[in-house]
Scaffold this motif. Structure first.
Motif, short mmCIF file in Angstrom:
data_model
loop_
_atom_site.label_atom_id
_atom_site.label_comp_id
_atom_site.label_asym_id
_atom_site.label_seq_id
_atom_site.Cartn_x
_atom_site.Cartn_y
_atom_site.Cartn_z
N MET A 1 0.89 -1.33 -0.05
CA MET A 1 0.11 -0.15 -0.06
C MET A 1 0.85 1.12 -0.05
O MET A 1 1.88 1.38 0.89
N LYS A 2 0.48 2.29 -0.74
CA LYS A 2 1.16 3.44 -0.84
C LYS A 2 0.92 4.13 0.14
O LYS A 2 -0.20 4.27 0.82
N ASN A 3 1.95 5.07 0.86
CA ASN A 3 1.70 5.95 1.88
C ASN A 3 0.97 7.27 1.49
O ASN A 3 1.09 7.27 0.15
N HIS A 4 0.57 8.04 2.35
CA HIS A 4 0.17 9.31 2.05
C HIS A 4 0.91 10.04 1.19
O HIS A 4 0.26 10.81 0.36
N GLN A 5 1.94 10.32 1.70
CA GLN A 5 3.00 10.99 0.89
C GLN A 5 3.03 10.78 -0.40
O GLN A 5 3.18 11.70 -1.63
N THR A 6 2.99 9.56 -0.81
CA THR A 6 3.19 8.95 -2.34
C THR A 6 2.11 9.02 -3.13
O THR A 6 2.05 9.77 -4.01
N THR A 7 0.92 8.82 -2.48
CA THR A 7 -0.60 8.99 -3.42
C THR A 7 -0.88 10.40 -3.27
O THR A 7 -1.67 10.71 -4.37
N ASN A 8 -0.79 11.25 -2.39
CA ASN A 8 -1.09 12.79 -2.40
C ASN A 8 -0.47 13.13 -3.51
O ASN A 8 0.85 13.66 -3.28
N GLY A 9 -1.26 13.69 -4.65
CA GLY A 9 -0.49 14.43 -5.69
C GLY A 9 -0.18 13.55 -6.76
O GLY A 9 0.17 14.14 -7.95
N ALA A 10 -0.30 12.31 -6.70
CA ALA A 10 -0.15 11.28 -7.92
C ALA A 10 -1.33 11.34 -8.85
O ALA A 10 -2.29 11.70 -8.40
N LEU A 11 -1.04 10.86 -9.89
CA LEU A 11 -2.03 10.70 -11.16
C LEU A 11 -2.92 9.65 -10.60
O LEU A 11 -2.60 8.48 -10.18
N VAL A 12 -4.08 9.98 -10.87
CA VAL A 12 -5.36 8.98 -10.37
C VAL A 12 -4.93 7.75 -11.09
O VAL A 12 -5.45 6.63 -10.47
N ASN A 13 -4.59 7.72 -12.42
CA ASN A 13 -4.69 6.38 -12.88
C ASN A 13 -3.51 5.52 -12.65
O ASN A 13 -3.30 4.32 -12.85
N THR A 14 -2.64 6.07 -11.59
CA THR A 14 -1.59 5.25 -10.84
C THR A 14 -1.87 4.77 -9.65
O THR A 14 -0.99 4.03 -8.93
N LEU A 15 -3.13 4.90 -9.09
CA LEU A 15 -3.45 4.53 -7.71
C LEU A 15 -4.02 3.16 -7.77
O LEU A 15 -4.51 2.58 -8.69
N THR A 16 -4.28 2.83 -6.55
CA THR A 16 -4.84 1.39 -6.38
C THR A 16 -6.50 1.59 -6.58
O THR A 16 -6.75 2.85 -6.42
N GLU A 17 -7.15 0.62 -6.76
CA GLU A 17 -8.56 0.67 -7.04
C GLU A 17 -9.40 1.19 -5.92
O GLU A 17 -10.33 2.12 -6.17
N VAL A 18 -8.93 0.82 -4.63
CA VAL A 18 -9.40 1.72 -3.47
C VAL A 18 -9.38 3.11 -3.40
O VAL A 18 -10.10 3.90 -3.47
N GLU A 19 -8.20 3.51 -3.55
CA GLU A 19 -7.69 4.92 -3.64
C GLU A 19 -8.60 5.72 -4.89
O GLU A 19 -8.94 6.92 -4.65
N LYS A 20 -8.51 4.99 -6.23
CA LYS A 20 -9.31 5.67 -7.35
C LYS A 20 -10.74 6.01 -6.60
O LYS A 20 -11.51 6.64 -6.89
N ALA A 21 -11.43 4.55 -6.01
CA ALA A 21 -12.82 4.87 -5.74
C ALA A 21 -13.12 5.98 -5.00
O ALA A 21 -13.88 6.84 -4.82
N ALA A 22 -12.05 6.28 -3.71
CA ALA A 22 -12.17 7.21 -2.98
C ALA A 22 -12.01 8.68 -3.63
O ALA A 22 -12.78 9.82 -3.16
N PHE A 23 -11.33 8.84 -4.72
CA PHE A 23 -11.12 10.04 -5.25
C PHE A 23 -12.55 10.23 -6.19
O PHE A 23 -12.89 11.61 -6.22
N TYR A 24 -12.98 9.36 -6.61
CA TYR A 24 -14.24 9.39 -7.53
C TYR A 24 -15.55 9.87 -6.66
O TYR A 24 -16.12 10.76 -6.93
N ARG A 25 -15.30 9.48 -5.29
CA ARG A 25 -16.40 9.80 -4.41
C ARG A 25 -16.28 11.13 -4.10
O ARG A 25 -17.40 11.90 -3.98
#
Length: 235
Positions: A1-25
């Protein structure tokens, strides 16, 4: 699992499915909030006679051209606030500014829709809103389910909107009605914009740009609503 510092500001299409779903919500929650805020502000505007009369007075001749120019300027400024800054507070100011601008420019069209019915009911508005939300939902689902990249529409939309703006300005300057065919063409253009903006949601935005993403979707949604409502009022 990527940490917050890695995922915050990362392109959405590089995120995990759970993180993508959170962004869409987050994005669609902000979109829904923007729509509700638009309704509240529009209702408030109609309770202020001086403001209502002022907005209606801007629909004639060069005044409408000035109003349109002001709206385009605010739109550009709001989008810059939402996209260029890394501060969430600035993103929210951009979205709020754009919602208020939309509510103001919609006053004349909604006034016409209400006064067209003898009882002053909201039937025309409700019908246009249902059609708009249905089409918006269907188009969004196409992108979200297929994950297709519609970025190729960018140049087509740019040319289409440039031509449309030129026709609108010409119509104002020379006093001719663009008619139902133009509104129908704009519905198609707005539909393309929804596909493009939803595609950006999937492929272009970063994980911390959900407010900016909601602004882009809201702009396309309101453009579609404008021309569907325009078709109803000119039917």
């Amino acid at each position: 699992m990527k940490n917050h510092q890695t995922t915050n500001g990362a392109l959405v299409n590089t995120l995990t499915e759970v993180e993508k779903a959170a962004f869409y919500r987050k994005t669609y929650a902000h979109l829904a909030s923007a729509v509700l805020l638009f309704i509240l502000i529009e209702t408030l505007f109609f309770q202020i006679p001086p403001l209502l009369n002022f907005a209606l007075s801007l629909t004639q001749g060069y005044s409408w051209l000035i109003m349109l120019g002001g709206f385009l300027f605010i739109t550009n400024y709001a989008e810059r606030l939402a996209l260029k800054s890394d501060k969430n507070s600035t993103h929210y100011w951009g979205l709020l500014l754009y919602v208020v601008a939309e509510a103001f420019i919609f006053i004349p069209l909604i006034f016409i829709a209400i006064t067209m019915t003898e009882s002053g009911s909201l039937d025309i508005l409700n019908q246009a809103a249902i059609m708009t939300l249905s089409l918006f939902t269907g188009l969004s689902a196409i992108v979200l389910l297929t994950q297709k990249d519609f970025s190729f529409l960018k140049s087509i939309l740019a040319v289409g909107f440039a031509i449309a703006l030129g026709l609108i300005v010409a119509g104002i300057l020379f006093g001719f009605n663009l008619g139902l065919l133009f509104s129908a063409a704009m519905v198609i253009l707005a539909s393309g914009s929804i596909l493009y903006q939803t595609s950006n949601l999937v492929h272009k935005y970063k994980s911390n740009q959900y407010v900016a993403a909601s602004l882009g979707l809201f702009a396309s949604l309101m453009l579609l609503f404008w021309y569907i409502l325009n078709l109803h009022t000119n039917d």
